[in-house]
Scaffold this motif. Structure first.
Motif, mmCIF file in Angstrom:
data_model
loop_
_atom_site.group_PDB
_atom_site.id
_atom_site.type_symbol
_atom_site.label_atom_id
_atom_site.label_comp_id
_atom_site.label_asym_id
_atom_site.label_seq_id
_atom_site.Cartn_x
_atom_site.Cartn_y
_atom_site.Cartn_z
ATOM 1 N N MET A 1 10.955 -4.032 -14.377
ATOM 2 C CA MET A 1 10.180 -2.930 -13.832
ATOM 3 C C MET A 1 9.158 -3.426 -12.867
ATOM 4 N N TRP A 2 8.363 -4.401 -13.489
ATOM 5 C CA TRP A 2 7.249 -4.801 -12.866
ATOM 6 C C TRP A 2 7.623 -6.203 -11.945
ATOM 7 N N ASN A 3 8.127 -5.923 -10.615
ATOM 8 C CA ASN A 3 8.892 -6.886 -10.030
ATOM 9 C C ASN A 3 8.191 -7.494 -8.845
ATOM 10 N N LYS A 4 7.091 -7.011 -8.410
ATOM 11 C CA LYS A 4 6.115 -7.513 -7.425
ATOM 12 C C LYS A 4 4.834 -7.947 -7.705
ATOM 13 N N GLU A 5 4.302 -9.047 -7.368
ATOM 14 C CA GLU A 5 3.095 -9.644 -7.383
ATOM 15 C C GLU A 5 2.288 -9.178 -6.276
ATOM 16 N N ILE A 6 1.245 -8.373 -6.522
ATOM 17 C CA ILE A 6 0.434 -7.985 -5.222
ATOM 18 C C ILE A 6 -0.920 -8.678 -5.628
ATOM 19 N N VAL A 7 -1.585 -8.731 -4.575
ATOM 20 C CA VAL A 7 -3.076 -9.198 -4.516
ATOM 21 C C VAL A 7 -3.833 -7.733 -4.007
ATOM 22 N N LEU A 8 -4.734 -7.359 -4.974
ATOM 23 C CA LEU A 8 -5.597 -6.312 -4.546
ATOM 24 C C LEU A 8 -7.107 -6.968 -4.034
ATOM 25 N N ILE A 9 -7.311 -6.406 -2.819
ATOM 26 C CA ILE A 9 -8.540 -6.866 -1.998
ATOM 27 C C ILE A 9 -9.858 -6.159 -2.030
ATOM 28 N N LYS A 10 -10.841 -6.235 -2.396
ATOM 29 C CA LYS A 10 -12.144 -5.338 -2.092
ATOM 30 C C LYS A 10 -13.141 -6.151 -1.515
ATOM 31 N N LYS A 11 -13.727 -5.520 -0.509
ATOM 32 C CA LYS A 11 -14.935 -6.083 -0.053
ATOM 33 C C LYS A 11 -16.060 -6.110 -0.686
ATOM 34 N N TYR B 1 -6.270 -0.631 -11.037
ATOM 35 C CA TYR B 1 -6.840 -0.544 -10.005
ATOM 36 C C TYR B 1 -8.328 -0.169 -10.007
ATOM 37 N N GLU B 2 -9.111 -0.823 -9.247
ATOM 38 C CA GLU B 2 -10.325 -0.398 -9.260
ATOM 39 C C GLU B 2 -10.854 -0.394 -7.828
ATOM 40 N N HIS B 3 -10.290 0.566 -7.276
ATOM 41 C CA HIS B 3 -10.750 1.540 -5.982
ATOM 42 C C HIS B 3 -10.635 0.318 -4.811
ATOM 43 N N GLU B 4 -9.896 -0.680 -4.913
ATOM 44 C CA GLU B 4 -9.639 -1.624 -3.538
ATOM 45 C C GLU B 4 -9.388 -0.723 -2.583
ATOM 46 N N SER B 5 -9.590 -1.327 -1.272
ATOM 47 C CA SER B 5 -9.141 -0.849 -0.047
ATOM 48 C C SER B 5 -7.949 -1.448 0.756
ATOM 49 N N PHE B 6 -7.578 -2.579 0.158
ATOM 50 C CA PHE B 6 -6.702 -3.421 0.794
ATOM 51 C C PHE B 6 -5.508 -4.054 -0.068
ATOM 52 N N LEU B 7 -4.369 -4.469 0.173
ATOM 53 C CA LEU B 7 -3.559 -5.198 -0.808
ATOM 54 C C LEU B 7 -2.730 -6.260 0.171
ATOM 55 N N GLU B 8 -2.299 -7.058 -0.282
ATOM 56 C CA GLU B 8 -1.378 -8.179 0.222
ATOM 57 C C GLU B 8 -0.295 -8.460 -0.782
ATOM 58 N N CYS B 9 1.015 -8.322 0.008
ATOM 59 C CA CYS B 9 2.479 -8.467 -0.785
ATOM 60 C C CYS B 9 3.399 -9.328 0.248
ATOM 61 N N ASP B 10 3.902 -10.437 -0.358
ATOM 62 C CA ASP B 10 4.958 -11.089 0.352
ATOM 63 C C ASP B 10 4.489 -11.498 1.755
ATOM 64 N N GLY B 11 2.963 -11.981 1.971
ATOM 65 C CA GLY B 11 2.246 -12.259 3.071
ATOM 66 C C GLY B 11 1.963 -11.268 3.993
ATOM 67 N N ILE B 12 2.130 -10.226 3.861
ATOM 68 C CA ILE B 12 1.722 -8.962 4.749
ATOM 69 C C ILE B 12 0.528 -8.148 4.030
ATOM 70 N N GLU C 1 -0.411 1.496 4.421
ATOM 71 C CA GLU C 1 -0.030 1.285 5.553
ATOM 72 C C GLU C 1 -0.266 -0.231 6.148
ATOM 73 N N GLU C 2 0.637 -0.731 6.791
ATOM 74 C CA GLU C 2 0.412 -2.128 7.287
ATOM 75 C C GLU C 2 -0.934 -2.191 8.269
ATOM 76 N N LEU C 3 -1.462 -3.529 7.957
ATOM 77 C CA LEU C 3 -2.811 -3.750 8.487
ATOM 78 C C LEU C 3 -2.295 -4.436 9.987
ATOM 79 N N VAL C 4 -2.450 -3.532 11.118
ATOM 80 C CA VAL C 4 -2.211 -4.082 12.300
ATOM 81 C C VAL C 4 -3.347 -4.133 13.209
ATOM 82 N N GLY C 5 -3.597 -5.375 14.098
ATOM 83 C CA GLY C 5 -4.611 -5.102 15.102
ATOM 84 C C GLY C 5 -6.023 -5.365 14.504
ATOM 85 N N GLU C 6 -6.889 -4.933 15.399
ATOM 86 C CA GLU C 6 -8.303 -5.187 15.091
ATOM 87 C C GLU C 6 -9.037 -3.641 14.566
#
Length: 105
Positions: free
Chosen positions: A1-11, A64-75, A96-101
């Motif tokens: 069931m827990w098959n993805k390792e993600i990185v939660l990112i907060k500024k 989940y601590e109200h992070e704004s971003f996440l990274e998974c599989d290099g995306i 939504e994928e983080l694209v551009g500036e």
């Protein structure tokens, strides 16, 4: 069931520099998640608010601590909606994928 390792990112603001500008740093945490399919309802809801969910995961609600971003599989993704069902021990993150500036990480 827990098959993805993600990185939660907060500024985080960590003081100010010599001229008073805030010093920001990224706080990253690895958690396990379950990837979910994107439903038509998610696409409809997202379109009402001007985004298109492309990645949806479930994490345990206490991780989940109200992070704004996440990274998974290099995306990198911006978390557009965090949804915790009433019965929930899980929180669903619609991303939504983080694209551009448009968003700076």
């Amino acid at each position: 069931m827990w098959n993805k390792e993600i990185v939660l990112i907060k500024k985080s603001i960590n003081g100010t520099d010599d001229i008073g500008n805030p010093i920001t740093e990224l706080v990253k945490r690895k958690v396990l998640a379950t990837e979910k399919s994107i439903t038509n309802a998610m696409l409809f809801y997202g379109a009402q608010f001007g985004y298109k969910p492309v990645f949806v995961v479930q994490v345990r609600w206490f991780e989940y601590e109200h992070e704004s971003f996440l990274e998974c599989d290099g995306i990198k993704y911006v978390i557009r909606r965090a949804f915790k069902p009433e019965n929930g021990e899980f929180t669903e993150l619609q991303c939504e994928e983080l694209v551009g500036e448009k968003y700076e990480l």
